[in-house]
Design an enzyme around this catalytic site. Structure first.
Site, PDB file in Angstrom:
ATOM      1  N   SER A 219      22.491   3.346   3.815  1.00 25.24           N
ATOM      2  CA  SER A 219      23.475   3.438   2.741  1.00 25.24           C
ATOM      3  C   SER A 219      24.338   2.185   2.801  1.00 25.24           C
ATOM      4  CB  SER A 219      24.334   4.681   2.991  1.00 25.24           C
ATOM      5  OG  SER A 219      25.557   4.596   2.289  1.00 25.24           O
TER       6      SER A 219
ATOM      7  N   TYR B 238      29.262   9.961   8.472  1.00 24.10           N
ATOM      8  CA  TYR B 238      28.163   9.527   7.599  1.00 24.10           C
ATOM      9  C   TYR B 238      27.976   8.022   7.759  1.00 24.10           C
ATOM     10  CZ  TYR B 238      25.338   8.684   3.404  1.00 24.10           C
ATOM     11  OH  TYR B 238      24.337   8.292   2.538  1.00 24.10           O
TER      12      TYR B 238
HETATM   13  N1  LIG Z   1      21.952   9.530  -3.690  1.00 21.59           N
HETATM   14  C1  LIG Z   1      22.579   8.385  -3.395  1.00 21.59           C
HETATM   15  O1  LIG Z   1      23.332   7.822  -4.206  1.00 21.59           O
HETATM   16  C2  LIG Z   1      22.361   7.740  -2.053  1.00 21.59           C
HETATM   17  C3  LIG Z   1      22.957   6.498  -1.806  1.00 21.59           C
HETATM   18  C4  LIG Z   1      22.759   5.885  -0.567  1.00 21.59           C
HETATM   19  C5  LIG Z   1      21.957   6.495   0.382  1.00 21.59           C
HETATM   20  N2  LIG Z   1      21.377   7.705   0.112  1.00 21.59           N
HETATM   21  C6  LIG Z   1      20.530   8.293   1.159  1.00 21.59           C
HETATM   22  O2  LIG Z   1      19.305   8.714   0.566  1.00 21.59           O
HETATM   23  C7  LIG Z   1      18.783   9.833   1.279  1.00 21.59           C
HETATM   24  C8  LIG Z   1      18.475  10.959   0.320  1.00 21.59           C
HETATM   25  O3  LIG Z   1      19.682  11.341  -0.303  1.00 21.59           O
HETATM   26  P1  LIG Z   1      19.753  12.269  -1.608  1.00 21.59           P
HETATM   27  O4  LIG Z   1      20.798  11.689  -2.461  1.00 21.59           O
HETATM   28  O5  LIG Z   1      18.396  12.504  -2.149  1.00 21.59           O
HETATM   29  O6  LIG Z   1      20.351  13.604  -0.954  1.00 21.59           O
HETATM   30  P2  LIG Z   1      20.151  15.137  -1.342  1.00 21.59           P
HETATM   31  O7  LIG Z   1      19.837  15.279  -2.773  1.00 21.59           O
HETATM   32  O8  LIG Z   1      21.345  15.818  -0.787  1.00 21.59           O
HETATM   33  O9  LIG Z   1      18.858  15.543  -0.502  1.00 21.59           O
HETATM   34  C9  LIG Z   1      18.903  15.528   0.894  1.00 21.59           C
HETATM   35  C10 LIG Z   1      17.693  16.215   1.446  1.00 21.59           C
HETATM   36  O10 LIG Z   1      17.845  16.257   2.862  1.00 21.59           O
HETATM   37  C11 LIG Z   1      17.646  17.593   3.297  1.00 21.59           C
HETATM   38  N3  LIG Z   1      18.392  17.907   4.497  1.00 21.59           N
HETATM   39  C12 LIG Z   1      19.740  17.932   4.660  1.00 21.59           C
HETATM   40  N4  LIG Z   1      20.045  18.341   5.888  1.00 21.59           N
HETATM   41  C13 LIG Z   1      18.885  18.600   6.523  1.00 21.59           C
HETATM   42  C14 LIG Z   1      18.562  19.082   7.802  1.00 21.59           C
HETATM   43  N5  LIG Z   1      19.506  19.410   8.688  1.00 21.59           N
HETATM   44  N6  LIG Z   1      17.264  19.221   8.127  1.00 21.59           N
HETATM   45  C15 LIG Z   1      16.295  18.932   7.248  1.00 21.59           C
HETATM   46  N7  LIG Z   1      16.537  18.482   5.988  1.00 21.59           N
HETATM   47  C16 LIG Z   1      17.828  18.329   5.646  1.00 21.59           C
HETATM   48  C17 LIG Z   1      18.130  18.444   2.148  1.00 21.59           C
HETATM   49  O11 LIG Z   1      17.595  19.753   2.283  1.00 21.59           O
HETATM   50  P3  LIG Z   1      18.256  21.001   1.520  1.00 21.59           P
HETATM   51  O12 LIG Z   1      18.019  20.757   0.075  1.00 21.59           O
HETATM   52  O13 LIG Z   1      17.510  22.140   2.063  1.00 21.59           O
HETATM   53  O14 LIG Z   1      19.698  20.976   1.870  1.00 21.59           O
HETATM   54  C18 LIG Z   1      17.568  17.657   0.965  1.00 21.59           C
HETATM   55  O15 LIG Z   1      16.218  17.966   0.757  1.00 21.59           O
HETATM   56  C19 LIG Z   1      19.848  10.193   2.329  1.00 21.59           C
HETATM   57  O16 LIG Z   1      19.485   9.628   3.560  1.00 21.59           O
HETATM   58  C20 LIG Z   1      21.112   9.537   1.800  1.00 21.59           C
HETATM   59  O17 LIG Z   1      22.010   9.231   2.850  1.00 21.59           O
HETATM   60  C21 LIG Z   1      21.563   8.337  -1.068  1.00 21.59           C
END
Ligand SMILES: NC(=O)c1ccc[n+]([C@@H]2O[C@H](COP(=O)([O-])OP(=O)(O)OC[C@H]3O[C@@H](n4cnc5c(N)ncnc54)[C@H](OP(=O)(O)O)[C@@H]3O)[C@@H](O)[C@H]2O)c1
Length: 247
Positions: free
Chosen positions: A156, A169
């Site tokens: 991130s 985070y």
């Molecule tokens: N979206 C953004 O703008 C953004 C920006 C920078 C970086 N990122 C990074 O991109 C990645 C994906 O983010 P996202 O936005 O797609 O997030 P998201 O929509 O919240 O999805 C996160 C996923 O991780 C799973 N997860 C959370 N805790 C877990 C655990 N303890 N064990 C196993 N699985 C777990 C969640 O499962 P559940 O659905 O079951 O909770 C969900 O499937 C992350 O690493 C995030 O830090 C995202």
């Protein structure tokens, strides 16, 4: 680094590849799993909410891709037995792992450090960092069995530039980037495993909505928009090691 201009992957770029995606039930991970499958991969869906993984399984089967595997696991509570079992199942059923996308993550609270609850701090570090290290450690033998494996860590912007109140985070992403670069150096010239980092940037998911509740999600790119980069990094068109890619 960024995606090569006008990148056009072959439709079967990931054929016969076995790729594990963590956090495959939602957000970017869900779209990445479906996309890798659509390019021919057998995808292993790891996550903590089984009904979400089953939904992704169904969608992958409906799109006519290879049957995925489901690995129910909480990245924040990976014990030795679970880790050994995951590695054993992959090894015995597939013989190798060609790709691992570390994508699962939680945001945690964004509050001043002095108010941070210690249990909450620990939970975020477990899911976003310690779990990532442990899973990598136990899956390295499976990755070593591949002739060209790609290991991708999702970071991130706050994993490079600290931002007030982003607590564990931000710290977990810093630590994860350090681990990824250490591993890239360690495996360089001694294995066929490439290690790189991706920062997806602001993307329309529930995590982003949690972090920025007043933002209009329609102004953001979608997980689908990231997929050319995610496919490039995972497949044989890329040869980079130890690099950070921006989405
Ligand atoms: N979206 C953004 O703008 C953004 C920006 C920078 C970086 N990122 C990074 O991109 C990645 C994906 O983010 P996202 O936005 O797609 O997030 P998201 O929509 O919240 O999805 C996160 C996923 O991780 C799973 N997860 C959370 N805790 C877990 C655990 N303890 N064990 C196993 N699985 C777990 C969640 O499962 P559940 O659905 O079951 O909770 C969900 O499937 C992350 O690493 C995030 O830090 C995202």
């Amino acid at each position: 680094m960024s995606l090569p201009e006008n990148y056009q992957p072959d439709s079967d770029l990931l054929r016969e590849k076995v790729i594990l995606v963590t956090g495959a039930g939602d957000g970017i991970g869900k779209v990445a799993a479906k996309t890798y499958a659509s390019f021919g991969a057998t995808v292993l869906l790891l996550g903590r909410t089984v009904n979400k993984l089953e939904q992704v399984y169904d969608e992958i089967m409906t799109q006519g891709s290879a049957e995925p595997g489901i690995i129910p696991a909480d990245m924040g509570a990976l014990g030795m037995n679970t880790l050994e079992e995951i590695a054993d199942v992959i090894s015995s059923r597939y013989g190798r792992l060609d790709g691992l996308l570390h994508n699962a993550s939680i945001l945690g609270e964004r509050i001043p450090i002095e108010h941070y609850d210690l249990a909450e701090w620990d939970k975020v570090m477990q899911v976003n960092f310690n779990g990532v290290v442990l899973l990598t450690r136990f899956l390295l033998p499976c990755l070593q069995e591949s002739s060209a494996a790609s290991l991708v860590f999702t970071s991130s912007t706050v994993g490079k530039t600290p931002r007030a109140y982003w607590g564990p985070y931000s710290v977990s992403k810093y630590a994860m980037e350090g681990f990824a670069l250490l591993l890239a150096d360690e495996l360089d010239n001694t294995s066929d495993i490439r290690v790189n980092i991706v920062n997806p940037g602001a993307t329309r998911t529930s995590m982003r909505a949690e972090a920025y509740p007043n933002e209009d999600p329609l102004t953001l790119k979608t997980p689908e928009d990231l997929m050319p980069l995610y496919v490039y990094m995972m497949g044989p068109d890329s040869s980079e090691n130890g690099e950070t890619f921006a989405g």
